[in-house]
Scaffold this motif. Structure first.
Motif, PDB file in Angstrom:
ATOM      1  N   SER A 109      -7.689  -2.438  -2.555  1.00  0.00           N
ATOM      2  CA  SER A 109      -8.568  -1.560  -1.784  1.00  0.00           C
ATOM      3  C   SER A 109      -8.168  -0.112  -1.969  1.00  0.00           C
ATOM      4  CB  SER A 109      -8.539  -1.923  -0.291  1.00  0.00           C
ATOM      5  OG  SER A 109      -7.267  -1.638   0.259  1.00  0.00           O
ATOM      6  N   LEU A 110      -9.124   0.756  -1.728  1.00  0.00           N
ATOM      7  CA  LEU A 110      -8.903   2.199  -1.709  1.00  0.00           C
ATOM      8  C   LEU A 110      -9.627   2.720  -0.478  1.00  0.00           C
ATOM      9  CD1 LEU A 110      -9.158   4.665  -4.708  1.00  0.00           C
ATOM     10  CD2 LEU A 110     -10.061   5.251  -2.477  1.00  0.00           C
ATOM     11  N   ASN A 111      -8.886   3.297   0.423  1.00  0.00           N
ATOM     12  CA  ASN A 111      -9.462   3.719   1.696  1.00  0.00           C
ATOM     13  C   ASN A 111      -9.217   5.205   1.926  1.00  0.00           C
ATOM     14  OD1 ASN A 111     -10.694   3.316   4.312  1.00  0.00           O
ATOM     15  ND2 ASN A 111      -8.641   3.522   5.177  1.00  0.00           N
ATOM     16  N   LYS A 112     -10.297   5.939   2.146  1.00  0.00           N
ATOM     17  CA  LYS A 112     -10.192   7.358   2.493  1.00  0.00           C
ATOM     18  C   LYS A 112     -10.933   7.556   3.819  1.00  0.00           C
ATOM     19  CE  LYS A 112     -11.183  12.074   0.986  1.00  0.00           C
ATOM     20  NZ  LYS A 112     -11.940  12.431   2.210  1.00  0.00           N
ATOM     21  N   PRO A 113     -10.182   7.591   4.924  1.00  0.00           N
ATOM     22  CA  PRO A 113     -10.817   7.663   6.242  1.00  0.00           C
ATOM     23  C   PRO A 113     -11.270   9.060   6.624  1.00  0.00           C
ATOM     24  CG  PRO A 113      -8.452   7.582   6.498  1.00  0.00           C
ATOM     25  CD  PRO A 113      -8.722   7.517   5.022  1.00  0.00           C
ATOM     26  N   GLY A 114     -12.315   9.530   5.996  1.00  0.00           N
ATOM     27  CA  GLY A 114     -12.853  10.839   6.339  1.00  0.00           C
ATOM     28  C   GLY A 114     -11.977  11.972   5.867  1.00  0.00           C
TER      29      GLY A 114
ATOM     30  N   GLY B 295     -11.598  17.224   2.937  1.00  0.00           N
ATOM     31  CA  GLY B 295     -11.439  17.401   1.496  1.00  0.00           C
ATOM     32  C   GLY B 295     -12.017  16.251   0.698  1.00  0.00           C
ATOM     33  N   LEU B 296     -12.280  16.533  -0.570  1.00  0.00           N
ATOM     34  CA  LEU B 296     -12.759  15.516  -1.495  1.00  0.00           C
ATOM     35  C   LEU B 296     -11.610  15.079  -2.396  1.00  0.00           C
ATOM     36  CD1 LEU B 296     -16.177  17.091  -2.540  1.00  0.00           C
ATOM     37  CD2 LEU B 296     -15.792  15.296  -0.861  1.00  0.00           C
ATOM     38  N   ALA B 297     -11.607  13.822  -2.771  1.00  0.00           N
ATOM     39  CA  ALA B 297     -10.574  13.298  -3.666  1.00  0.00           C
ATOM     40  C   ALA B 297     -11.157  13.231  -5.070  1.00  0.00           C
ATOM     41  CB  ALA B 297     -10.115  11.927  -3.205  1.00  0.00           C
ATOM     42  N   SER B 298     -10.618  14.028  -5.974  1.00  0.00           N
ATOM     43  CA  SER B 298     -11.109  14.030  -7.354  1.00  0.00           C
ATOM     44  C   SER B 298     -10.642  12.773  -8.081  1.00  0.00           C
ATOM     45  CB  SER B 298     -10.597  15.269  -8.089  1.00  0.00           C
ATOM     46  OG  SER B 298      -9.189  15.221  -8.222  1.00  0.00           O
TER      47      SER B 298
ATOM     48  N   SER C  37       0.823  -1.215   0.000  1.00  0.00           N
ATOM     49  CA  SER C  37       0.000   0.000   0.000  1.00  0.00           C
ATOM     50  C   SER C  37       0.854   1.261   0.000  1.00  0.00           C
ATOM     51  CB  SER C  37      -0.947   0.014   1.194  1.00  0.00           C
ATOM     52  OG  SER C  37      -0.214   0.076   2.407  1.00  0.00           O
ATOM     53  N   LEU C  38       0.222   2.337  -0.406  1.00  0.00           N
ATOM     54  CA  LEU C  38       0.833   3.666  -0.336  1.00  0.00           C
ATOM     55  C   LEU C  38      -0.225   4.648   0.123  1.00  0.00           C
ATOM     56  CD1 LEU C  38       3.259   5.587  -0.923  1.00  0.00           C
ATOM     57  CD2 LEU C  38       2.237   5.973  -3.175  1.00  0.00           C
ATOM     58  N   THR C  39       0.094   5.386   1.174  1.00  0.00           N
ATOM     59  CA  THR C  39      -0.786   6.444   1.661  1.00  0.00           C
ATOM     60  C   THR C  39      -0.325   7.777   1.084  1.00  0.00           C
ATOM     61  OG1 THR C  39      -1.280   5.282   3.717  1.00  0.00           O
ATOM     62  CG2 THR C  39      -1.608   7.656   3.726  1.00  0.00           C
ATOM     63  N   CYS C  40      -1.283   8.566   0.619  1.00  0.00           N
ATOM     64  CA  CYS C  40      -0.987   9.882   0.043  1.00  0.00           C
ATOM     65  C   CYS C  40      -1.821  10.946   0.740  1.00  0.00           C
ATOM     66  CB  CYS C  40      -1.298   9.906  -1.455  1.00  0.00           C
ATOM     67  SG  CYS C  40      -0.282   8.799  -2.452  1.00  0.00           S
ATOM     68  N   VAL C  41      -1.194  12.081   1.018  1.00  0.00           N
ATOM     69  CA  VAL C  41      -1.898  13.237   1.558  1.00  0.00           C
ATOM     70  C   VAL C  41      -2.311  14.140   0.403  1.00  0.00           C
ATOM     71  CG1 VAL C  41      -1.531  15.415   2.780  1.00  0.00           C
ATOM     72  CG2 VAL C  41      -0.936  13.280   3.886  1.00  0.00           C
ATOM     73  N   LEU C  42      -3.541  14.611   0.450  1.00  0.00           N
ATOM     74  CA  LEU C  42      -4.043  15.529  -0.566  1.00  0.00           C
ATOM     75  C   LEU C  42      -4.204  16.910   0.056  1.00  0.00           C
ATOM     76  CD1 LEU C  42      -6.859  13.245  -2.063  1.00  0.00           C
ATOM     77  CD2 LEU C  42      -4.448  13.347  -2.717  1.00  0.00           C
ATOM     78  N   HIS C  43      -3.546  17.897  -0.532  1.00  0.00           N
ATOM     79  CA  HIS C  43      -3.652  19.257  -0.011  1.00  0.00           C
ATOM     80  C   HIS C  43      -3.667  20.225  -1.190  1.00  0.00           C
ATOM     81  CE1 HIS C  43      -3.351  22.575   2.779  1.00  0.00           C
ATOM     82  NE2 HIS C  43      -2.309  23.067   2.114  1.00  0.00           N
ATOM     83  N   LYS C  44      -4.817  20.892  -1.362  1.00  0.00           N
ATOM     84  CA  LYS C  44      -5.011  21.778  -2.512  1.00  0.00           C
ATOM     85  C   LYS C  44      -4.734  20.988  -3.781  1.00  0.00           C
ATOM     86  CE  LYS C  44      -4.118  25.993   0.117  1.00  0.00           C
ATOM     87  NZ  LYS C  44      -3.294  27.210   0.279  1.00  0.00           N
ATOM     88  N   ASN C  45      -3.762  21.419  -4.587  1.00  0.00           N
ATOM     89  CA  ASN C  45      -3.440  20.683  -5.811  1.00  0.00           C
ATOM     90  C   ASN C  45      -2.218  19.792  -5.660  1.00  0.00           C
ATOM     91  OD1 ASN C  45      -5.567  21.872  -7.299  1.00  0.00           O
ATOM     92  ND2 ASN C  45      -4.314  23.692  -7.678  1.00  0.00           N
TER      93      ASN C  45
END
Length: 306
Positions: free
Chosen positions: A263-268, A271-274, A225-233
């Motif tokens: 799997s794809l997991n976004k725990p709350g 922000g929204l993931a486009s 797995s790889l976790t990524c942080v999404l912030h603005k662009n």
């Protein structure tokens, strides 16, 4: 002059550290403008990763995994069980994820970490749904005996991307797992060959072993797995605890070694993931799977040489 220069450098470092503590988001955003992170990594690069197999001598399989400072110790113990009626030719796997107080100043003694059972469930779902382990491989005698694999993962240092490091340690521990030699005793019970020899004292007739030698558990395509942080662009791969805590929106992509999505997991998170952001994260995850598979293969090779 040299002393004055040293004093100025120290003062500058103290001011930078104070700014980082008081305005952590602004501190990180200044780095993002230059497409670099405070630890010097490009946005899409994971931290240095190491893997050591056989870290616990008393376990049937074990591994120590480090991603940056995040450290996980995984150990597997095998016990004989009676298979359930619905699956008479299958064994079972039980997974527990532990976060002792030593792993983080936020974990208090006597107060279980809220995230621990969540990661336990996520690990169990991922390992079982990935098809990495055929539970029939854990069967000894259909309807009578099978292996119960207890996997315990201990977080020794919680510095972000906990699931990624925990999953890596789990996959590595199963790669190291050796199934012991067992046989049926006179009472029809499954016992370890060493135990039977001790009980019989060599006076009774030797029983035919169920498996003639220690064997490796056959693994199918392993999940990473790889976790990524999404912030603005921006997309930051393999975030530290500090990055996770101030940017809040992150998702975890799990792929197997055939690059199939497990799997794809976004725990709350606010922000929204486009769709485009998710696709970019999957591209980063594919590259990360290649890296982790190579690291695991090297660790296995090193173990065989030893």
């Amino acid at each position: 002059m040299a002393a004055a220069s040293g004093t100025n450098d120290l003062s500058s470092d103290m001011e930078l550290d104070a700014f980082r503590r008081l305005f952590p988001l602004r501190f990180h955003e200044r780095h993002l403008l230059e497409s670099i992170r405070p630890d010097g990594r490009p946005l899409g690069r994971a931290r240095d990763t190491t893997l050591s197999l056989g870290a616990v001598a008393s376990a049937n399989g074990s591994a120590l995994a480090k991603i940056g400072c995040t450290t996980m110790l995984a150990a597997i113990k095998l016990e004989v069980m009676i298979p359930i009626a619905e699956a008479p030719d299958e064994g079972c796997i039980a997974i527990d994820f532990h976060m002792p107080p030593i792993c983080s100043p936020l974990i208090r003694p006597g107060r279980p970490a809220e995230v621990a059972p969540v990661i336990s469930k996520q690990l169990s779902d991922t390992i079982l749904s990935s098809g990495m382990i055929d539970l029939k491989e854990l069967c000894l005698v259909s309807g009578k005996a099978a292996w119960m694999a207890y996997l315990d993962i201990y977080c020794l240092d919680a510095d972000g991307a906990l699931f990624d490091a925990a999953l890596l340690s789990a996959v590595a521990a199963f790669s190291h797992l050796q199934i012991p030699v067992v046989s049926l005793n006179d009472n029809g019970r499954i016992v370890l060959m060493s135990e039977e020899n001790g009980e019989n004292g060599g006076s009774m007739k030797k029983k035919e072993p169920v498996n003639k030698e220690k064997i490796k558990l056959k693994l199918n395509s392993q999940p990473f797995s790889l976790t990524c942080v999404l912030h603005k662009n921006y997309i930051l791969a393999d975030p530290t605890f500090e990055e996770e805590s101030i940017m809040e929106t992150y998702l975890t992509i799990t792929l197997d070694t055939n690059f199939q999505l497990v799997s794809l997991n976004k725990p709350g998170g606010p922000g929204l993931a486009s769709t485009s952001a998710i696709q970019d994260c999957i591209i980063l995850a594919r590259q990360r799977v290649k890296e982790l598979q190579q690291i695991l293969n090297e660790a296995i090779s090193d173990m065989e040489v030893d």
